[in-house]
Design a protein around this motif. Structure first.
Motif, PDB file in Angstrom:
ATOM      1  N   PHE A  23      30.413  28.699  52.241  1.00 53.24           N
ATOM      2  CA  PHE A  23      29.508  27.839  51.497  1.00 53.24           C
ATOM      3  C   PHE A  23      30.287  26.606  51.055  1.00 53.24           C
ATOM      4  CE2 PHE A  23      27.980  26.149  47.515  1.00 53.24           C
ATOM      5  CZ  PHE A  23      26.615  26.035  47.731  1.00 53.24           C
ATOM      6  N   MET A  24      29.598  25.487  51.017  1.00 49.43           N
ATOM      7  CA  MET A  24      30.263  24.264  50.565  1.00 49.43           C
ATOM      8  C   MET A  24      29.259  23.361  49.857  1.00 49.43           C
ATOM      9  SD  MET A  24      32.984  22.439  52.975  1.00 49.43           S
ATOM     10  CE  MET A  24      34.057  21.157  52.399  1.00 49.43           C
ATOM     11  N   MET A  25      29.728  22.688  48.813  1.00 49.47           N
ATOM     12  CA  MET A  25      28.897  21.735  48.087  1.00 49.47           C
ATOM     13  C   MET A  25      29.850  20.694  47.506  1.00 49.47           C
ATOM     14  SD  MET A  25      26.044  22.498  45.143  1.00 49.47           S
ATOM     15  CE  MET A  25      27.007  23.142  43.781  1.00 49.47           C
ATOM     16  N   ASP A  26      29.420  19.449  47.491  1.00 45.72           N
ATOM     17  CA  ASP A  26      30.318  18.388  47.046  1.00 45.72           C
ATOM     18  C   ASP A  26      29.859  17.762  45.739  1.00 45.72           C
ATOM     19  OD1 ASP A  26      31.894  18.577  49.446  1.00 45.72           O
ATOM     20  OD2 ASP A  26      30.164  17.681  50.450  1.00 45.72           O
ATOM     21  N   TYR A  27      30.813  17.167  45.063  1.00 48.39           N
ATOM     22  CA  TYR A  27      30.518  16.443  43.836  1.00 48.39           C
ATOM     23  C   TYR A  27      31.052  15.034  43.971  1.00 48.39           C
ATOM     24  CZ  TYR A  27      30.530  14.952  38.979  1.00 48.39           C
ATOM     25  OH  TYR A  27      30.317  14.265  37.818  1.00 48.39           O
ATOM     26  N   GLU A  28      30.274  14.098  43.508  1.00 44.28           N
ATOM     27  CA  GLU A  28      30.789  12.738  43.405  1.00 44.28           C
ATOM     28  C   GLU A  28      30.241  12.141  42.125  1.00 44.28           C
ATOM     29  OE1 GLU A  28      30.838  10.730  47.139  1.00 44.28           O
ATOM     30  OE2 GLU A  28      31.362   8.814  46.194  1.00 44.28           O
ATOM     31  N   GLU A  29      31.142  11.494  41.383  1.00 44.37           N
ATOM     32  CA  GLU A  29      30.757  10.848  40.127  1.00 44.37           C
ATOM     33  C   GLU A  29      29.524   9.972  40.387  1.00 44.37           C
ATOM     34  OE1 GLU A  29      32.783  11.630  37.606  1.00 44.37           O
ATOM     35  OE2 GLU A  29      32.618  10.064  36.074  1.00 44.37           O
ATOM     36  N   GLY A  30      28.521  10.112  39.536  1.00 38.20           N
ATOM     37  CA  GLY A  30      27.314   9.304  39.698  1.00 38.20           C
ATOM     38  C   GLY A  30      26.241  10.070  40.447  1.00 38.20           C
ATOM     39  N   GLN A  31      26.699  10.860  41.430  1.00 40.94           N
ATOM     40  CA  GLN A  31      25.749  11.576  42.290  1.00 40.94           C
ATOM     41  C   GLN A  31      25.620  13.048  41.871  1.00 40.94           C
ATOM     42  OE1 GLN A  31      26.976  11.237  46.358  1.00 40.94           O
ATOM     43  NE2 GLN A  31      25.027  11.925  47.197  1.00 40.94           N
ATOM     44  N   GLY A  32      26.629  13.561  41.207  1.00 41.56           N
ATOM     45  CA  GLY A  32      26.605  14.969  40.810  1.00 41.56           C
ATOM     46  C   GLY A  32      26.874  15.893  41.991  1.00 41.56           C
ATOM     47  N   TRP A  33      26.656  17.180  41.782  1.00 43.50           N
ATOM     48  CA  TRP A  33      26.815  18.170  42.854  1.00 43.50           C
ATOM     49  C   TRP A  33      25.692  17.980  43.851  1.00 43.50           C
ATOM     50  CZ3 TRP A  33      31.209  20.573  43.432  1.00 43.50           C
ATOM     51  CH2 TRP A  33      32.012  20.849  42.315  1.00 43.50           C
ATOM     52  N   HIS A  34      26.016  18.006  45.111  1.00 39.78           N
ATOM     53  CA  HIS A  34      24.977  17.763  46.115  1.00 39.78           C
ATOM     54  C   HIS A  34      25.348  18.365  47.468  1.00 39.78           C
ATOM     55  CE1 HIS A  34      27.888  14.512  46.674  1.00 39.78           C
ATOM     56  NE2 HIS A  34      27.554  14.560  47.941  1.00 39.78           N
ATOM     57  N   ASP A  35      24.374  18.421  48.314  1.00 40.55           N
ATOM     58  CA  ASP A  35      24.507  18.916  49.692  1.00 40.55           C
ATOM     59  C   ASP A  35      25.061  20.339  49.784  1.00 40.55           C
ATOM     60  OD1 ASP A  35      24.292  18.940  52.427  1.00 40.55           O
ATOM     61  OD2 ASP A  35      26.111  17.772  52.778  1.00 40.55           O
TER      62      ASP A  35
ATOM     63  N   ALA B  97      46.293  12.055  50.128  1.00 39.37           N
ATOM     64  CA  ALA B  97      46.365  11.678  48.712  1.00 39.37           C
ATOM     65  C   ALA B  97      45.346  12.450  47.874  1.00 39.37           C
ATOM     66  CB  ALA B  97      46.146  10.177  48.550  1.00 39.37           C
ATOM     67  N   ALA B  98      44.584  13.363  48.461  1.00 39.83           N
ATOM     68  CA  ALA B  98      43.584  14.128  47.695  1.00 39.83           C
ATOM     69  C   ALA B  98      44.279  14.785  46.497  1.00 39.83           C
ATOM     70  CB  ALA B  98      42.921  15.174  48.579  1.00 39.83           C
ATOM     71  N   MET B  99      43.643  14.683  45.350  1.00 45.08           N
ATOM     72  CA  MET B  99      44.304  15.059  44.097  1.00 45.08           C
ATOM     73  C   MET B  99      44.735  16.522  44.027  1.00 45.08           C
ATOM     74  SD  MET B  99      42.163  12.743  41.441  1.00 45.08           S
ATOM     75  CE  MET B  99      43.330  12.051  40.282  1.00 45.08           C
ATOM     76  N   VAL B 100      44.013  17.402  44.705  1.00 47.00           N
ATOM     77  CA  VAL B 100      44.387  18.823  44.650  1.00 47.00           C
ATOM     78  C   VAL B 100      45.813  19.043  45.154  1.00 47.00           C
ATOM     79  CG1 VAL B 100      43.396  19.361  46.932  1.00 47.00           C
ATOM     80  CG2 VAL B 100      43.694  21.183  45.246  1.00 47.00           C
ATOM     81  N   PHE B 101      46.253  18.236  46.088  1.00 49.31           N
ATOM     82  CA  PHE B 101      47.604  18.399  46.641  1.00 49.31           C
ATOM     83  C   PHE B 101      48.693  17.953  45.665  1.00 49.31           C
ATOM     84  CE2 PHE B 101      45.309  17.467  50.824  1.00 49.31           C
ATOM     85  CZ  PHE B 101      45.194  18.812  51.145  1.00 49.31           C
ATOM     86  N   HIS B 102      48.318  17.089  44.730  1.00 45.33           N
ATOM     87  CA  HIS B 102      49.316  16.474  43.858  1.00 45.33           C
ATOM     88  C   HIS B 102      49.271  17.006  42.435  1.00 45.33           C
ATOM     89  CE1 HIS B 102      50.226  13.577  47.032  1.00 45.33           C
ATOM     90  NE2 HIS B 102      48.954  13.763  47.335  1.00 45.33           N
TER      91      HIS B 102
ATOM     92  N   ALA C 106      39.824  19.316  43.689  1.00 37.10           N
ATOM     93  CA  ALA C 106      39.669  17.874  43.478  1.00 37.10           C
ATOM     94  C   ALA C 106      40.015  17.153  44.777  1.00 37.10           C
ATOM     95  CB  ALA C 106      40.602  17.415  42.371  1.00 37.10           C
ATOM     96  N   THR C 107      39.113  16.320  45.265  1.00 36.39           N
ATOM     97  CA  THR C 107      39.314  15.746  46.604  1.00 36.39           C
ATOM     98  C   THR C 107      39.473  14.230  46.629  1.00 36.39           C
ATOM     99  OG1 THR C 107      36.924  15.658  46.902  1.00 36.39           O
ATOM    100  CG2 THR C 107      38.038  17.622  47.725  1.00 36.39           C
ATOM    101  N   GLU C 108      39.347  13.577  45.473  1.00 33.87           N
ATOM    102  CA  GLU C 108      39.489  12.124  45.495  1.00 33.87           C
ATOM    103  C   GLU C 108      40.904  11.735  45.926  1.00 33.87           C
ATOM    104  OE1 GLU C 108      38.675   8.197  42.673  1.00 33.87           O
ATOM    105  OE2 GLU C 108      38.957  10.149  41.738  1.00 33.87           O
ATOM    106  N   ALA C 109      40.990  10.692  46.740  1.00 32.79           N
ATOM    107  CA  ALA C 109      42.286  10.272  47.276  1.00 32.79           C
ATOM    108  C   ALA C 109      42.856   9.134  46.442  1.00 32.79           C
ATOM    109  CB  ALA C 109      42.133   9.843  48.730  1.00 32.79           C
ATOM    110  N   ILE C 110      43.533   9.506  45.364  1.00 36.01           N
ATOM    111  CA  ILE C 110      44.107   8.476  44.490  1.00 36.01           C
ATOM    112  C   ILE C 110      45.261   9.108  43.729  1.00 36.01           C
ATOM    113  CG2 ILE C 110      42.534   8.932  42.554  1.00 36.01           C
ATOM    114  CD1 ILE C 110      42.483   5.795  42.236  1.00 36.01           C
ATOM    115  N   LEU C 111      46.341   8.361  43.496  1.00 34.50           N
ATOM    116  CA  LEU C 111      47.519   8.975  42.884  1.00 34.50           C
ATOM    117  C   LEU C 111      47.613   8.807  41.367  1.00 34.50           C
ATOM    118  CD1 LEU C 111      50.263   8.350  45.588  1.00 34.50           C
ATOM    119  CD2 LEU C 111      48.802  10.343  45.257  1.00 34.50           C
ATOM    120  N   GLY C 112      46.686   8.070  40.756  1.00 35.01           N
ATOM    121  CA  GLY C 112      46.705   7.992  39.300  1.00 35.01           C
ATOM    122  C   GLY C 112      46.418   9.370  38.703  1.00 35.01           C
TER     123      GLY C 112
END
Ligand SMILES: Cc1ncc(COP(=O)(O)O)c(C=O)c1O
Ligand SMILES: Cc1ncc(COP(=O)(O)O)c(C=O)c1O
Lengths: 356, 356
Positions: free
Chosen positions: A34-46, A60-65, A144-150
């Motif tokens: 099963f899979m479902m994604d979240y994106e800020e603004g859109q919420g959990w979807h699909d 750079a996905a945040m889960v790795f860092h 967490a899947t966003e690709a950003i290092l902050g």
């Protein structure tokens, strides 16, 4: 909530393995996830059930860092009437949200989580083994899947559920284990993440677990990080003792996980009229009870093994043998009762089962 | 060691962006990444520089579940003579191994790690920005990739290096920040993983960081988890104070990260004949110094900002303003010196730079 679950059947399904053979733990996975994604603004979807297979992320996905990841562990059982049931899945959905909250991961509708699990199990129902004590282990997790290092909470996540048919934890019935009481390494502390099921807690525990193995122990019994005195939990299990007729377990101090098996056992003991208390228990209390001869039983509790009798506790280089290293009556009764309910041999008096 | 580094050029390279424009932090990545794998029995192998792009893993890969992941953060600079240099990369390689050790991740040859970084920077050297204060941020990290749900050290890993051109942390020179002294949440404790650069530490810190933002603070100043009294560090920085002419910084208690900037600053202060001591510093010491008027300067130190003057500390609801909220002389001198060395304006007296 989140729309209906789209199902994309696996056209390259693996043939069903022989589920009566050795399955191990969490090595073999079913044909779907099963899979479902979240994106800020859109919420959990699909929300979707798709073929089990690799997931791809930006490096750079945040889960790795930054380890922003939480998970759950639960099981589906095949009852003697060939029904497939889940054991208290609402509790796992609740705990998942509690863990998410601690790591600043967005909440999910708990009923939807249970429904997603049900749907997925339905799709791969043939993978729920029949063999006594075996089950389908279910692993919901959020990364967490966003690709950003902050360093800040991610604005994108994936919620994934995978499933693995597993053997009974103990092939030949309950088996007492040796436990190392760990006084150097710490798993968690008040104000930390020990009461949440977050990925980083487990990485932090590996080193002590290796030490335990070197001492011929199956697991570590953690002491509190502050006074190095109060018992916390055992590896991936909560811990119980029967001392002089009374059952005791460490209270939820803020640094231990609130196990669902722990809750079920406390409930059962109360039903049975056995005195049970949640309180601070020091290692000195245990040493004393052992010396007195009042340390009657000790056991761990968790989804994987249900209960695990503790045969000995290695503390300061000296093993304290519990109940002559044998399986106690209480632990046996608890095991028989819970596994009996799970496989439909005993009535589901407390409404713990959910049909799939 | 590990064989020679194979280079697979990116045939779909992105055009070089305008590096004089706003780059942000860790959003934009270069055209290549370094990768090397580990497998039990085989060791680290197949070092390669390949096109930057998604990495694919089984959803059961351990990094997603148990947070077995460590990382480093460092920078490459373009000097005024148009040379590209790294700042003390040997220190990052050493710390990476220390972090790995804590999480039961296999060690790597430190010289090889430095060489891998050099090679990768060479391949994408055009991405090292020229603009004053800007640099190429380098992120080496190791993740557990074995697909199994049992809790134990993974038998497979990937070591990856990605790079991102970044702006100076402070666009318009140093800027004092407000800091929230956090007394509820804990980042780490003795026996935990606070002195290692492990993924889970950062997930655990997000909640307090959000609280800080809500109080209009840039970061949290962590107190020790045991007595909630001794200062630890500030977000992703170590912390220093100048009190009555003496510079003090919390000693390496086992729960704070040994920052490379911290080490460089201690070295510089000693060279300059300024008294500096590493010791336990309680929040009461700071309150006292603030009341006395002897709290002259306070600042954070780390790779991202080099130094960050602290304008005020919010403790128990009351802000303690430091140096009238202005940039202190010492922090200014440290900033000028370190950035001066990094960009080749000042001589590299301590052999901190490595040419790429
Ligand atoms: C750290 C920890 N403690 C206790 C438990 C037992 O919890 P439960 O009974 O819900 O499986 C687990 C396993 O889930 C665990 O990981
Ligand atoms: C928790 C923490 N403390 C301190 C530092 C500062 O270390 P360094 O000076 O090596 O960048 C960092 C950043 O790397 C960090 O993440």
């Amino acid at each position: 909530m989140y729309g209906s679950i789209r199902i994309e059947p696996n056209l390259h399904s693996k043939p069903l393995p022989n589920l009566d053979e050795n399955l191990g733990f969490g090595k073999l996975f079913t044909n779907h996830m099963f899979m479902m994604d979240y994106e800020e603004g859109q919420g959990w979807h699909d929300p979707r059930i798709i073929p089990y297979g690799p997931i791809s992320h930006d490096p750079a996905a945040m889960v790795f860092h930054y380890g922003q990841a939480v998970f759950e562990g639960m099981k589906a059982f095949r009852t003697e009437n060939d029904e497939v049931v889940l054991f208290r899945p609402d509790q796992n959905a609740k705990r998942l949200n509690r863990s998410s909250e601690r790591l600043s991961i967005p909440q999910m509708d708990e009923e939807f989580v249970v429904r997603a699990i049900q749907e997925l199990v339905r799709v791969d129902a043939a993978w729920v083994p029949k063999k006594k004590g075996s089950s389908l282990y279910i692993r919901p997790f959020i990364i967490a899947t966003e690709a950003i290092l902050g360093v800040r909470p991610s604005m994108k996540y994936s919620f994934i559920i995978i499933m693995s048919p597993v053997d009974a934890y103990y092939d030949e019935g309950l088996q007492p284990i040796n436990i190392l009481v760990e006084s150097y390494y710490a798993r968690s502390v008040q104000g930390g993440t020990g009461n949440a099921k977050v990925a980083g807690n487990y990485a932090a525990s590996l080193k002590a677990q290796t030490l335990a193995k070197e001492h011929n122990c199956a697991q570590v019994l953690w002491l509190d990080a502050i006074e190095k005195k109060y018992l916390e939990e055992v590896g991936s299990m909560n811990v119980f003792f029967k001392i002089n007729g009374e059952v005791v377990t460490p209270s939820l101090s803020g640094s231990i996980l609130e196990g669902i098996t722990r809750g079920s056992i406390i409930h059962l003991l109360k039903e049975w009229g056995i005195s049970v208390s949640e309180r601070k228990i020091s290692i000195d209390d245990i040493v004393q009870a052992h010396a007195d001869g009042t340390l009657e039983e000790a056991f761990g509790t968790g989804t994987a093994a249900v209960v695990s009798p503790i045969g000995s506790l290695l503390w300061n280089g000296t093993p304290m043998v519990v109940n002559h290293g044998e399986i106690g009556q209480l632990v046996e009764r608890l095991y028989t009762t819970i596994t009996g309910i799970q496989c439909g041999k005993l009535p589901d008096t407390f409404d713990w089962l959910l049909k799939v």
